[in-house]
Design a protein around this motif. Structure first.
Motif, PDB file in Angstrom:
ATOM      1  N   GLN A  68       1.783   5.753  15.344  1.00 35.67           N
ATOM      2  CA  GLN A  68       1.917   4.314  15.579  1.00 35.67           C
ATOM      3  C   GLN A  68       2.149   3.564  14.268  1.00 35.67           C
ATOM      4  OE1 GLN A  68      -0.224   6.293  17.088  1.00 35.67           O
ATOM      5  NE2 GLN A  68      -0.292   5.832  19.267  1.00 35.67           N
ATOM      6  N   ILE A  69       1.477   4.007  13.199  1.00 36.12           N
ATOM      7  CA  ILE A  69       1.679   3.378  11.886  1.00 36.12           C
ATOM      8  C   ILE A  69       3.113   3.606  11.411  1.00 36.12           C
ATOM      9  CG2 ILE A  69       1.018   3.483   9.444  1.00 36.12           C
ATOM     10  CD1 ILE A  69      -1.839   4.135  10.374  1.00 36.12           C
ATOM     11  N   ILE A  70       3.607   4.814  11.571  1.00 31.97           N
ATOM     12  CA  ILE A  70       4.972   5.138  11.144  1.00 31.97           C
ATOM     13  C   ILE A  70       5.989   4.303  11.921  1.00 31.97           C
ATOM     14  CG2 ILE A  70       6.718   6.965  11.198  1.00 31.97           C
ATOM     15  CD1 ILE A  70       4.441   8.919  10.420  1.00 31.97           C
ATOM     16  N   ARG A  71       5.761   4.144  13.229  1.00 27.86           N
ATOM     17  CA  ARG A  71       6.678   3.300  14.011  1.00 27.86           C
ATOM     18  C   ARG A  71       6.580   1.841  13.582  1.00 27.86           C
ATOM     19  NH1 ARG A  71       5.216   6.678  18.418  1.00 27.86           N
ATOM     20  NH2 ARG A  71       3.724   5.149  19.200  1.00 27.86           N
ATOM     21  N   GLY A  72       5.360   1.400  13.279  1.00 33.90           N
ATOM     22  CA  GLY A  72       5.192   0.023  12.833  1.00 33.90           C
ATOM     23  C   GLY A  72       5.907  -0.266  11.525  1.00 33.90           C
ATOM     24  N   LEU A  73       6.033   0.744  10.680  1.00 33.80           N
ATOM     25  CA  LEU A  73       6.757   0.616   9.406  1.00 33.80           C
ATOM     26  C   LEU A  73       8.250   0.885   9.563  1.00 33.80           C
ATOM     27  CD1 LEU A  73       4.193   2.466   7.099  1.00 33.80           C
ATOM     28  CD2 LEU A  73       4.710   0.012   7.084  1.00 33.80           C
ATOM     29  N   ALA A  85      12.278  10.884   3.092  1.00 28.44           N
ATOM     30  CA  ALA A  85      13.421  11.653   2.600  1.00 28.44           C
ATOM     31  C   ALA A  85      14.261  10.870   1.604  1.00 28.44           C
ATOM     32  CB  ALA A  85      14.293  12.097   3.781  1.00 28.44           C
ATOM     33  N   ASP A  86      14.144   9.528   1.602  1.00 33.20           N
ATOM     34  CA  ASP A  86      14.927   8.724   0.661  1.00 33.20           C
ATOM     35  C   ASP A  86      14.255   8.606  -0.705  1.00 33.20           C
ATOM     36  OD1 ASP A  86      12.821   7.064   1.230  1.00 33.20           O
ATOM     37  OD2 ASP A  86      13.996   5.478   2.147  1.00 33.20           O
ATOM     38  N   GLY A  87      13.152   9.372  -0.902  1.00 31.56           N
ATOM     39  CA  GLY A  87      12.501   9.404  -2.206  1.00 31.56           C
ATOM     40  C   GLY A  87      11.398   8.388  -2.396  1.00 31.56           C
ATOM     41  N   ILE A  88      11.158   7.560  -1.404  1.00 32.02           N
ATOM     42  CA  ILE A  88      10.100   6.549  -1.507  1.00 32.02           C
ATOM     43  C   ILE A  88       8.834   7.063  -0.833  1.00 32.02           C
ATOM     44  CG2 ILE A  88       9.402   4.206  -0.860  1.00 32.02           C
ATOM     45  CD1 ILE A  88      12.349   3.429  -0.981  1.00 32.02           C
ATOM     46  N   VAL A  89       7.702   6.856  -1.481  1.00 31.24           N
ATOM     47  CA  VAL A  89       6.398   7.236  -0.936  1.00 31.24           C
ATOM     48  C   VAL A  89       5.631   5.975  -0.561  1.00 31.24           C
ATOM     49  CG1 VAL A  89       4.124   8.100  -1.582  1.00 31.24           C
ATOM     50  CG2 VAL A  89       6.139   9.484  -2.037  1.00 31.24           C
ATOM     51  N   THR A  90       5.071   5.974   0.655  1.00 27.85           N
ATOM     52  CA  THR A  90       4.239   4.854   1.102  1.00 27.85           C
ATOM     53  C   THR A  90       2.794   5.309   1.143  1.00 27.85           C
ATOM     54  OG1 THR A  90       6.030   3.921   2.446  1.00 27.85           O
ATOM     55  CG2 THR A  90       3.782   3.223   2.970  1.00 27.85           C
ATOM     56  N   GLN A  96       5.160   2.733  -2.804  1.00 27.46           N
ATOM     57  CA  GLN A  96       4.811   1.463  -2.184  1.00 27.46           C
ATOM     58  C   GLN A  96       3.419   1.548  -1.563  1.00 27.46           C
ATOM     59  OE1 GLN A  96       7.887   0.764   0.704  1.00 27.46           O
ATOM     60  NE2 GLN A  96       9.375   0.056  -0.809  1.00 27.46           N
ATOM     61  N   ALA A  97       2.825   0.390  -1.347  1.00 31.39           N
ATOM     62  CA  ALA A  97       1.520   0.326  -0.678  1.00 31.39           C
ATOM     63  C   ALA A  97       1.676  -0.437   0.629  1.00 31.39           C
ATOM     64  CB  ALA A  97       0.488  -0.350  -1.557  1.00 31.39           C
ATOM     65  N   THR A  98       0.962   0.024   1.645  1.00 37.56           N
ATOM     66  CA  THR A  98       0.879  -0.685   2.921  1.00 37.56           C
ATOM     67  C   THR A  98      -0.582  -0.789   3.304  1.00 37.56           C
ATOM     68  OG1 THR A  98       3.051  -0.065   3.777  1.00 37.56           O
ATOM     69  CG2 THR A  98       1.344  -0.536   5.391  1.00 37.56           C
ATOM     70  N   ILE A  99      -1.021  -1.969   3.634  1.00 39.58           N
ATOM     71  CA  ILE A  99      -2.399  -2.172   4.076  1.00 39.58           C
ATOM     72  C   ILE A  99      -2.429  -2.208   5.595  1.00 39.58           C
ATOM     73  CG2 ILE A  99      -4.343  -3.779   4.108  1.00 39.58           C
ATOM     74  CD1 ILE A  99      -3.706  -4.471   1.245  1.00 39.58           C
ATOM     75  N   VAL A 100      -3.271  -1.370   6.162  1.00 36.73           N
ATOM     76  CA  VAL A 100      -3.467  -1.327   7.605  1.00 36.73           C
ATOM     77  C   VAL A 100      -4.794  -2.002   7.888  1.00 36.73           C
ATOM     78  CG1 VAL A 100      -3.591   0.143   9.653  1.00 36.73           C
ATOM     79  CG2 VAL A 100      -2.249   0.884   7.662  1.00 36.73           C
ATOM     80  N   THR A 101      -4.770  -3.074   8.640  1.00 38.92           N
ATOM     81  CA  THR A 101      -5.997  -3.823   8.891  1.00 38.92           C
ATOM     82  C   THR A 101      -6.054  -4.256  10.345  1.00 38.92           C
ATOM     83  OG1 THR A 101      -7.349  -5.683   8.099  1.00 38.92           O
ATOM     84  CG2 THR A 101      -4.970  -6.033   8.219  1.00 38.92           C
ATOM     85  N   THR A 102      -7.176  -4.834  10.729  1.00 35.79           N
ATOM     86  CA  THR A 102      -7.338  -5.235  12.125  1.00 35.79           C
ATOM     87  C   THR A 102      -6.441  -6.430  12.457  1.00 35.79           C
ATOM     88  OG1 THR A 102      -9.331  -6.302  11.285  1.00 35.79           O
ATOM     89  CG2 THR A 102      -9.633  -4.326  12.588  1.00 35.79           C
ATOM     90  N   TYR A 103      -6.574  -7.489  11.683  1.00 37.20           N
ATOM     91  CA  TYR A 103      -5.726  -8.655  11.875  1.00 37.20           C
ATOM     92  C   TYR A 103      -4.745  -8.729  10.714  1.00 37.20           C
ATOM     93  CZ  TYR A 103      -9.098  -9.830  15.495  1.00 37.20           C
ATOM     94  OH  TYR A 103      -9.894  -9.801  16.609  1.00 37.20           O
ATOM     95  N   SER A 104      -4.157  -9.849  10.484  1.00 35.59           N
ATOM     96  CA  SER A 104      -3.148  -9.954   9.429  1.00 35.59           C
ATOM     97  C   SER A 104      -3.792  -9.967   8.049  1.00 35.59           C
ATOM     98  CB  SER A 104      -2.323 -11.229   9.625  1.00 35.59           C
ATOM     99  OG  SER A 104      -3.169 -12.370   9.619  1.00 35.59           O
TER     100      SER A 104
END
Length: 471
Positions: free
Chosen positions: A363-368, A398-403, A442-450
Motif C-alpha cells: 500500500q505504501i509503494i502504491r501510495g508513492l 530501478a532508476d537509481g533512487i532510494v526511498t 529520498q525520505a518519505t514520512i508515513v504517518t496517521t494524518y498529514s
C-alpha cells in the motif's frame, strides 16, 4: 450463512479450480483463528459429499471414531475401520458409489487434518495410498484439506518429499486481514469507527477475523480492549497458550522465541536467538523460525539488498500486545482506558504503528506511485556507525533512487521537529556512505494524518498517511 468479507482473491481461486475439469487436491494453511474453515464452508455452502474434522489433542481411537461417524453421516453402511488404510478405503467406496452417473463435482473436505496424524497411526501412508490409488483417478473430485498446525501442513502436505510429493494441485496461504479488509469486516458488523479507531484495534488484535468478531460495536476501542483482556471475564484470557499449543506440538520453545522477539523492536539474527535462548543453531531452529514465519508471526528480512544473514522480527500484533501488557497480571479491569495518553501507551502505539506499516508495504509503494517501477524493498541496519542506525523500510528503485521510509504515529497532524529532522538526515547520510549508493536518497514520512507544514517538512516531498494503508 454469514457473508464472507475480504477474501475475494481466495474465492476467485476456489471458483477457478472448480472449473478445471480435473481432479483437484487443495491444501489450505494459515494460523489458527484466521478463517480457513469458514472460507471453505462458506464457498461450498456446507454442501459436501464428505466432511470430517480432526479432534485437537484427540487419541487415535477418538480420531478413528470421529472419522467413522462422519462416514456414517454421509451414507456409509459398513463396520468401523481399525486402521487408516481401511478408513480411507471405506471413504473411497462411499465416494465411488456417490459418483455414479454424477455430473457435478464430488466435494470432500477434511478439516484440522494434522490432528488425525497421531503417533504411529500410519495416517500419512494411508492418505498417500488413498489419493494416489483411488481419489486422483476420479476426474471430478475436489479434495480440500486444511489445518492450523501450519508446520505439519507444510512438511507433510505442501512440501512432502515422500508419497505425497507434489500431489497437491494447489495451495492457499490464508493470511490475516489487511487494514482495508478489517475496516470492511467491521463495517459489515455495524461498526461506525473512523480509520484511527480501526487502526488502534488492529494494533492490538491484528487482522484475525475471530478476534475482530469479539469486538462490540456499542463500545469504543479502549472499552473493547479492557473487556477482551483485562476484565474479570476476559474472553481472550489464556488465548496465547491455546493458540500455540494448537499450532505446534512442542509449543514451549516456539513461545520462548516469540517472547524474545517481543523484547526488541528491530529483531534478532538466528545466531542471536540461538545464544539468548541457549538453543542449538541447527536445522531444528531453522525449521521453527520457518514455521513461525509461515504462520505470519514473524518476518525475516536481510540487512540490505545484497547482504546475507536474516534478521527475524515479530509482526504478530496480538503477540506483541500480549507480552507487553498481559503478562503483568493486571488487576485494574479498566487498565487500557485508565492509561490513555500515558507515555508508555503512546510509545507502544508508535512502535506498533511501524509494524503495521511493514505489514502494508504494498500500500505504501502504491501510495508513492512506485508500483509501475521495478523495485526491491528491505530493511537496513548500520554496521559501522557508533550509535545504531536502523531503517525499517528502504525502497530501492530501478532508476537509481532510494526511498527511506520513516513511520510516525500521531493522533493529529505530525509535527516534525528539528531534532527529528537531523536524525533523518543522519540516517540518509549513513546509508549513502556505508552502502556507497551512487543515486539519490529520498525520505518519505508515513504517518496517521498529514505532515504539518513547517521548515522541516520539506524533507518528505510526498507523505503517506493512514488512509493510504487502508486502500
Amino acid at each position: 450463512m454469514e457473508k464472507i468479507i475480504g477474501r475475494e482473491k481466495e474465492l476467485s481461486k476456489l471458483a477457478d479450480y472448480m472449473q478445471s475439469g480435473r481432479s483437484e487436491f487443495l491444501a489450505i494453511y494459515g494460523r489458527r483463528r484466521v478463517g480457513k474453515t469458514f472460507l471453505i464452508r462458506n464457498f461450498f455452502k456446507d454442501k459436501f459429499d464428505f466432511y470430517a474434522t480432526g479432534i485437537i489433542d484427540g487419541t487415535f481411537e477418538e480420531e478413528m471414531e470421529a472419522f467413522h461417524l462422519a462416514l456414517v453421516r454421509y451414507g456409509f453402511k459398513g463396520l468401523k475401520a481399525r486402521t487408516w488404510i481401511q478408513a480411507f478405503e471405506n471413504l473411497a467406496q462411499l465416494l465411488e458409489r456417490k459418483n455414479r452417473n454424477r455430473q457435478r463435482r464430488l466435494v470432500v473436505f477434511i478439516d484440522e487434518l494434522p490432528c488425525l496424524d497421531t503417533k504411529r497411526s500410519g495416517f500419512l501412508h494411508a492418505l498417500d495410498l488413498f489419493w494416489n490409488s483411488r481419489a486422483s483417478w476420479i476426474d471430478n473430485i475436489y479434495f480440500v484439506v486444511c489445518g492450523s498446525a501450519t508446520s505439519w501442513m507444510m512438511r507433510n502436505i505442501v512440501n512432502n518429499r515422500a508419497g505425497l510429493h507434489k500431489r497437491t494441485t494447489h495451495t492457499i496461504h490464508l493470511r490475516p486481514f489487511t487494514l482495508g479488509q478489517t475496516a470492511e469486516y467491521l463495517a459489515s458488523r455495524k461498526f461506525h469507527w473512523p480509520h484511527l479507531a480501526v487502526l488502534q484495534s488492529y494494533m492490538v488484535l491484528g487482522g484475525i477475523p475471530y478476534y475482530l468478531s469479539l469486538l462490540d460495536p456499542r463500545k469504543n476501542v479502549p472499552d473493547n480492549i479492557d473487556s477482551l483482556f483485562f476484565s474479570s471475564e476476559a474472553e481472550l484470557e489464556g488465548e496465547f497458550q491455546r493458540l500455540f499449543k494448537s499450532l505446534f506440538k512442542s509449543a514451549d520453545t516456539y513461545m520462548e522465541i516469540i517472547r524474545l522477539l517481543s523484547t526488541h523492536r528491530d529483531g534478532f539474527t538466528r545466531k542471536e536467538i540461538s545464544e539468548k535462548l541457549s538453543l542449538a543453531d541447527n536445522g531444528v531452529l531453522s525449521d521453527m523460525l520457518e514455521d513461525l514465519e509461515q504462520c505470519d508471526f514473524l518476518r525475516r528480512y536481510n540487512n540490505g539488498r545484497r547482504q546475507n544473514g536474516g534478521i527475524y522480527q515479530l509482526v504478530d500484533f496480538y503477540s506483541l500486545f500480549y507480552f507487553h501488557y498481559c503478562t503483568r497480571k493486571v488487576t485494574d479491569e479498566h487498565f487500557w482506558r485508565n492509561h490513555l495518553g500515558t507515555p508508555e501507551q503512546n510509545t507502544w502505539y508508535g512502535l506498533t504503528f511501524e509494524r503495521v506499516c511493514l505489514w502494508h508495504v504494498s500500500q505504501i509503494i502504491r501510495g508513492l506511485h512506485l508500483d509501475t517501477i521495478a523495485h526491491e524493498y528491505y530493511a537496513w541496519r548500520s554496521r559501522e556507525s557508533s550509535s545504531s542506525v536502523q531503517i525499517d523500510l528502504v525502497i530501492d528503485r530501478a532508476d537509481g533512487i532510494v526511498t527511506i521510509c520513516e513511520m510516525k504515529y500521531s493522533k493529529d497532524e505530525y509535527f516534525l521537529t528539528e531534532n527529528e529532522y537531523r536524525k533523518i538526515v543522519r540516517r540518509m547520510e549513513t546509508f549513502s556512505r556505508e552502502t556507497q549508493h551512487k543515486g539519490g536518497v529520498q525520505a518519505t514520512i508515513v504517518t496517521t494524518y498529514s505532515l504539518h507544514n513547517n521548515i522541516y517538512s520539506e524533507i518528505s516531498p510526498v507523505a503517506i498517511t493512514m488512509d493510504h494503508l487502508f486502500k
